[in-house]
Design a protein around this motif. Sequence first.
Motif, mmCIF file in Angstrom:
data_model
loop_
_atom_site.group_PDB
_atom_site.id
_atom_site.type_symbol
_atom_site.label_atom_id
_atom_site.label_comp_id
_atom_site.label_asym_id
_atom_site.label_seq_id
_atom_site.Cartn_x
_atom_site.Cartn_y
_atom_site.Cartn_z
ATOM 1 N N GLU A 10 -8.305 -1.989 3.692
ATOM 2 C CA GLU A 10 -9.627 -1.445 3.429
ATOM 3 C C GLU A 10 -10.612 -2.600 3.275
ATOM 4 O O GLU A 10 -10.546 -3.362 2.315
ATOM 5 C CB GLU A 10 -9.614 -0.594 2.158
ATOM 6 C CG GLU A 10 -8.750 0.659 2.252
ATOM 7 C CD GLU A 10 -9.372 1.725 3.125
ATOM 8 O OE1 GLU A 10 -10.613 1.707 3.294
ATOM 9 O OE2 GLU A 10 -8.616 2.573 3.641
ATOM 10 N N THR B 16 -11.128 -2.481 8.381
ATOM 11 C CA THR B 16 -10.453 -1.324 7.799
ATOM 12 C C THR B 16 -9.541 -0.705 8.854
ATOM 13 O O THR B 16 -9.985 -0.444 9.977
ATOM 14 C CB THR B 16 -11.459 -0.271 7.316
ATOM 15 O OG1 THR B 16 -12.260 -0.835 6.267
ATOM 16 C CG2 THR B 16 -10.756 0.971 6.777
ATOM 17 N N ARG C 58 -3.051 7.753 10.911
ATOM 18 C CA ARG C 58 -3.079 9.193 10.650
ATOM 19 C C ARG C 58 -1.971 9.888 11.452
ATOM 20 O O ARG C 58 -1.937 9.811 12.677
ATOM 21 C CB ARG C 58 -4.441 9.773 11.021
ATOM 22 C CG ARG C 58 -4.620 11.220 10.586
ATOM 23 C CD ARG C 58 -6.049 11.698 10.792
ATOM 24 N NE ARG C 58 -6.391 11.900 12.184
ATOM 25 C CZ ARG C 58 -7.276 11.176 12.853
ATOM 26 N NH1 ARG C 58 -7.900 10.163 12.250
ATOM 27 N NH2 ARG C 58 -7.541 11.417 14.125
ATOM 28 N N SER D 46 -3.101 4.188 4.398
ATOM 29 C CA SER D 46 -4.088 3.125 4.335
ATOM 30 C C SER D 46 -3.396 1.792 4.593
ATOM 31 O O SER D 46 -2.463 1.415 3.885
ATOM 32 C CB SER D 46 -4.760 3.112 2.957
ATOM 33 O OG SER D 46 -5.650 2.023 2.866
ATOM 34 N N CYS E 45 5.385 4.637 5.836
ATOM 35 C CA CYS E 45 5.014 5.690 6.771
ATOM 36 C C CYS E 45 5.985 6.868 6.655
ATOM 37 O O CYS E 45 7.079 6.723 6.109
ATOM 38 C CB CYS E 45 5.013 5.146 8.202
ATOM 39 S SG CYS E 45 3.753 3.886 8.491
ATOM 40 N N GLU F 154 -2.125 10.517 5.968
ATOM 41 C CA GLU F 154 -2.835 9.270 6.242
ATOM 42 C C GLU F 154 -2.267 8.102 5.442
ATOM 43 O O GLU F 154 -1.984 8.232 4.257
ATOM 44 C CB GLU F 154 -4.325 9.418 5.936
ATOM 45 C CG GLU F 154 -5.137 8.191 6.322
ATOM 46 C CD GLU F 154 -6.622 8.439 6.254
ATOM 47 O OE1 GLU F 154 -7.231 8.036 5.250
ATOM 48 O OE2 GLU F 154 -7.163 9.043 7.191
ATOM 49 N N CYS G 152 1.320 5.409 0.798
ATOM 50 C CA CYS G 152 0.780 6.446 1.661
ATOM 51 C C CYS G 152 0.014 7.485 0.846
ATOM 52 O O CYS G 152 0.351 7.764 -0.280
ATOM 53 C CB CYS G 152 1.903 7.148 2.414
ATOM 54 S SG CYS G 152 2.892 6.023 3.392
ATOM 55 N N SER H 88 -6.997 4.375 13.096
ATOM 56 C CA SER H 88 -8.441 4.220 12.908
ATOM 57 C C SER H 88 -8.740 2.757 12.602
ATOM 58 O O SER H 88 -8.113 2.164 11.723
ATOM 59 C CB SER H 88 -8.929 5.101 11.752
ATOM 60 O OG SER H 88 -8.690 6.463 12.033
ATOM 61 N N TRP I 246 0.836 -1.183 0.000
ATOM 62 C CA TRP I 246 0.000 0.000 0.000
ATOM 63 C C TRP I 246 0.876 1.240 0.000
ATOM 64 O O TRP I 246 1.934 1.269 0.590
ATOM 65 C CB TRP I 246 -0.899 0.020 1.239
ATOM 66 C CG TRP I 246 -1.933 -1.036 1.219
ATOM 67 C CD1 TRP I 246 -1.783 -2.328 1.655
ATOM 68 C CD2 TRP I 246 -3.258 -0.946 0.731
ATOM 69 N NE1 TRP I 246 -2.927 -3.025 1.484
ATOM 70 C CE2 TRP I 246 -3.858 -2.201 0.915
ATOM 71 C CE3 TRP I 246 -4.008 0.086 0.169
ATOM 72 C CZ2 TRP I 246 -5.161 -2.475 0.560
ATOM 73 C CZ3 TRP I 246 -5.304 -0.179 -0.174
ATOM 74 C CH2 TRP I 246 -5.869 -1.445 0.010
ATOM 75 N N LEU J 142 -4.613 12.807 3.681
ATOM 76 C CA LEU J 142 -6.018 12.967 4.002
ATOM 77 C C LEU J 142 -6.486 14.356 3.602
ATOM 78 O O LEU J 142 -7.571 14.539 3.092
ATOM 79 C CB LEU J 142 -6.242 12.736 5.499
ATOM 80 C CG LEU J 142 -7.680 12.907 6.001
ATOM 81 C CD1 LEU J 142 -8.555 11.826 5.391
ATOM 82 C CD2 LEU J 142 -7.724 12.842 7.507
ATOM 83 N N ARG K 222 -6.454 2.358 9.269
ATOM 84 C CA ARG K 222 -5.670 3.456 8.719
ATOM 85 C C ARG K 222 -4.815 4.058 9.822
ATOM 86 O O ARG K 222 -5.163 3.979 11.007
ATOM 87 C CB ARG K 222 -6.570 4.543 8.134
ATOM 88 C CG ARG K 222 -7.479 4.082 6.994
ATOM 89 C CD ARG K 222 -8.222 5.259 6.372
ATOM 90 N NE ARG K 222 -9.137 4.820 5.319
ATOM 91 C CZ ARG K 222 -10.446 4.671 5.474
ATOM 92 N NH1 ARG K 222 -10.989 4.924 6.661
ATOM 93 N NH2 ARG K 222 -11.209 4.274 4.477
#
Length: 417
Positions: A27, A135, A139, A24, A44, A22, A4, A57, A2, A7, A137
């Motif tokens: 998902e 899901t 942040r 992910s 990251c 953010e 980055c 999240s 994935w 957001l 995430r």
Amino acid sequence: MWVCGLLASVLLPLLGLAQVYEVSVVERAPLVGGKQDTIVTVICPPESLVCQRVVLSYALNRPPGGWDPWDRIATVEVLTEADTFEIARVMTPYQRECGWEIDVTPFRPLLTDTVQLRVFILYWAQSPGQGYLVTVRLRFEPGSPPFVPYRVLKLWANNVGKRWAYGNPKDPIDRYVPPQTLFVDGSAAAARFVALLTGHGQGNTDNAAEFSQKTHTLIVNGAEFPRLLWRSDCARNPCSPQQGTWQYNRAGWCPGDYVRLWEEDVTESIRRGDTNRIEFLFEPYINYCSPWWDSCFVRRPPDCPDCNFNSTGHTMPWYLMSAYLVLYRENPQGMHPGESSGEVEWQWIPSGVLLQQRQPQKWMWEVLDVLGRRLRSGQWWEERLELRFDGMARGVYLLHLWNAAGSRAIPVLWGDL
């Protein structure tokens, strides 16, 4: 892998909107039909991006085959070449969708550059499509905190496959948390103990460990930090209503909620530049309603219909624990828009960043991407410098300034207006 994403697009100085970055993780990942985990790799922000807060999240949705019917243990772990670090724990609700925002800022040193994450739920599907859609995430909220974490030291940890039995006189739980001796370097400005600790099992003496109020104690170089492990607010859970016994209070958790970190500021008890003795003591306890207590089979105690454990109302009491010591450094170069670092002041402008210095000096500057690659560079010796980011891809960058007097790092989160 994935990638980055941002957001928000840009920080808008006129509106005072903070910007976040953010990542992910997964998902609506299908943990269904008995599949209990998924492992992904994400990118990251680098360590040089100073964050006020890092939020995980976590959301659950219903798969086409239906929910797993019970409250289950769910975790998010960072996998390194040398070890595993649990950074979040959620107890799934009884058959409903929910989502949570979990502060994982202490684990920021583990969430830099390329990171492997495992998303896990301990459940057993009763039909082929039953389970969860997950899901997750991350942040990253840039800011200027007075201290930033730079190292996470694991103290003690187990997992659902290695349960620490509680109340067995033949196998005391204290043997699983032996005293630790750790060296803390002299640059540490602060230290915090953080732990995820929950009790499980029922139908035992004191209805341990899920429904039993016990006080456990952290000891740092002789200083004691006791805490009652108990959630007394399960009936007020915003993830409601649910099926089942979600209203009942429990040992450090509630169905349909994330587990709160046990956090202790142990800075005053830590010896910097020296070794430190760290201990953890579970409250003494013996389970008289168990096969561990031989006399149970001679004369069963009250409220003990069966000395043997089963898979329903009488299950083994045990604890699930991940405990760490997090070291912090002072943040010497945290800067907000419009603030001065002593030599340099900066602010957002529609096309990029405006730098100003009252007493002009010669500075070197460079713009780095999230992998640390230099994209642009130059010199600055006048009063003002306008760095434009027109034409650059939407993303996060780091503006690095340095000269003989020192260096400054400014996060730049760029996107279309």
